[in-house]
Design a protein around this motif. Sequence first.
Motif, PDB file in Angstrom:
ATOM      1  N   TYR A   1       7.836   1.029  -9.413  1.00  0.00           N
ATOM      2  CA  TYR A   1       6.411   0.989  -9.061  1.00  0.00           C
ATOM      3  C   TYR A   1       6.115  -0.305  -8.313  1.00  0.00           C
TER       4      TYR A   1
ATOM      5  N   ASN B   1       0.826  -1.205   0.000  1.00  0.00           N
ATOM      6  CA  ASN B   1       0.000   0.000   0.000  1.00  0.00           C
ATOM      7  C   ASN B   1       0.860   1.255   0.000  1.00  0.00           C
ATOM      8  N   LYS B   2       0.254   2.337  -0.386  1.00  0.00           N
ATOM      9  CA  LYS B   2       0.918   3.644  -0.282  1.00  0.00           C
ATOM     10  C   LYS B   2       1.150   3.946   1.189  1.00  0.00           C
TER      11      LYS B   2
ATOM     12  N   HIS C   1       3.133  -0.378  -5.905  1.00  0.00           N
ATOM     13  CA  HIS C   1       1.803  -0.329  -5.291  1.00  0.00           C
ATOM     14  C   HIS C   1       0.902  -1.437  -5.815  1.00  0.00           C
ATOM     15  N   ASN C   2       0.162  -2.032  -4.903  1.00  0.00           N
ATOM     16  CA  ASN C   2      -0.869  -3.011  -5.232  1.00  0.00           C
ATOM     17  C   ASN C   2      -0.312  -4.332  -5.771  1.00  0.00           C
TER      18      ASN C   2
ATOM     19  N   ASP D   1       3.481   2.349   2.973  1.00  0.00           N
ATOM     20  CA  ASP D   1       4.327   1.269   3.485  1.00  0.00           C
ATOM     21  C   ASP D   1       5.794   1.661   3.354  1.00  0.00           C
TER      22      ASP D   1
ATOM     23  N   LYS E   1       2.799   8.602  -3.034  1.00  0.00           N
ATOM     24  CA  LYS E   1       1.408   8.690  -3.470  1.00  0.00           C
ATOM     25  C   LYS E   1       1.203   8.172  -4.890  1.00  0.00           C
TER      26      LYS E   1
ATOM     27  N   GLY F   1       2.719   5.479  -5.847  1.00  0.00           N
ATOM     28  CA  GLY F   1       2.908   4.039  -5.764  1.00  0.00           C
ATOM     29  C   GLY F   1       4.328   3.591  -6.013  1.00  0.00           C
ATOM     30  N   ASN F   2       5.284   4.523  -5.974  1.00  0.00           N
ATOM     31  CA  ASN F   2       6.687   4.189  -6.250  1.00  0.00           C
ATOM     32  C   ASN F   2       7.539   4.241  -4.990  1.00  0.00           C
TER      33      ASN F   2
ATOM     34  N   VAL G   1       6.604   4.036   0.209  1.00  0.00           N
ATOM     35  CA  VAL G   1       5.847   4.016  -1.040  1.00  0.00           C
ATOM     36  C   VAL G   1       5.094   5.342  -1.145  1.00  0.00           C
TER      37      VAL G   1
END
Length: 277
Positions: free
Chosen positions: A57, A21-22, A59-60, A24, A44, A46-47, A42
């Motif tokens: 990248y 998650n953003k 995220h997710n 983390d 906003k 997602g990187n 991480v």
Amino acid sequence: FTNKNIINPNNSLIADNYIINKGDVVSIIIYGVENKNYMLEVDKQGNIQIPSIGPIYVHNIEYKNLVNIITAKLESIFQNSKIYVSLASASPIQVTVSGEVNSPGIYNVSSQSTIKEILLTSNGISKNGSYREIKLIRDNKSVATFDIYKLIKEGDNSYLNYILRDGDTVVVSHVVKEIQLEGEVYNSAIYELKKNENLTSLLYYASGIKPTANKFNIRIKRFVENSGIKIIDLEKLEDYELKNGDIITIFPISEIKTDTIYLQGNVVNPSNKAYYS
């Protein structure tokens, strides 16, 4: 749910299927020919931003894939060095709990939380709530349904495979069929049955009948459409269809023996003797 012994998910090992998650924080340790240590949040977008290398990248994606992606990327750059990747800390998520729970609402919980933790956080299932139908809603779709009876009776902890995500909703349904069981069974109690479950299932959850039970003497007390009471006597143990609110009584075997002659009165040895015709 009276047991409030909640394990802090942040102190547990990260599951391979944990979703990044953003917010983390990812720990990267490089040692060998070169020695570097990074703690990367991480962002906003997602990187994670690795100094002198650039963004990756993440995220997710699942935790196990995060480790593989970063390790493969850095091993091609830091040759003859060892790469260790882990999750240093997990950001909190928001999960909605609704339906038949004691404290419905929106909760901030650890992103490693499962159904069990969120139900404990919301003070457990209410008196009218179902232990057999707990739904996990994700992206407006029901992705899983949980049955706590399977955990209690069979030790099925498959719920652990579903780690909650930000925006998830947990819905506890209203109980559909509740049956009271009493008499010569190992665990007399009020049980919740699913629509297609009947007497056989009920006795399974109660761990069966005792040796003293008379399987030919079973009584069902049924409340009929809020207007009266019906008594049903079963003369054999069968998978009889049960209705919500039924009260089942399994009577003991009679102490009066059949095929027995009772020798009593003015005799030397009063006793019971088997009689063979």
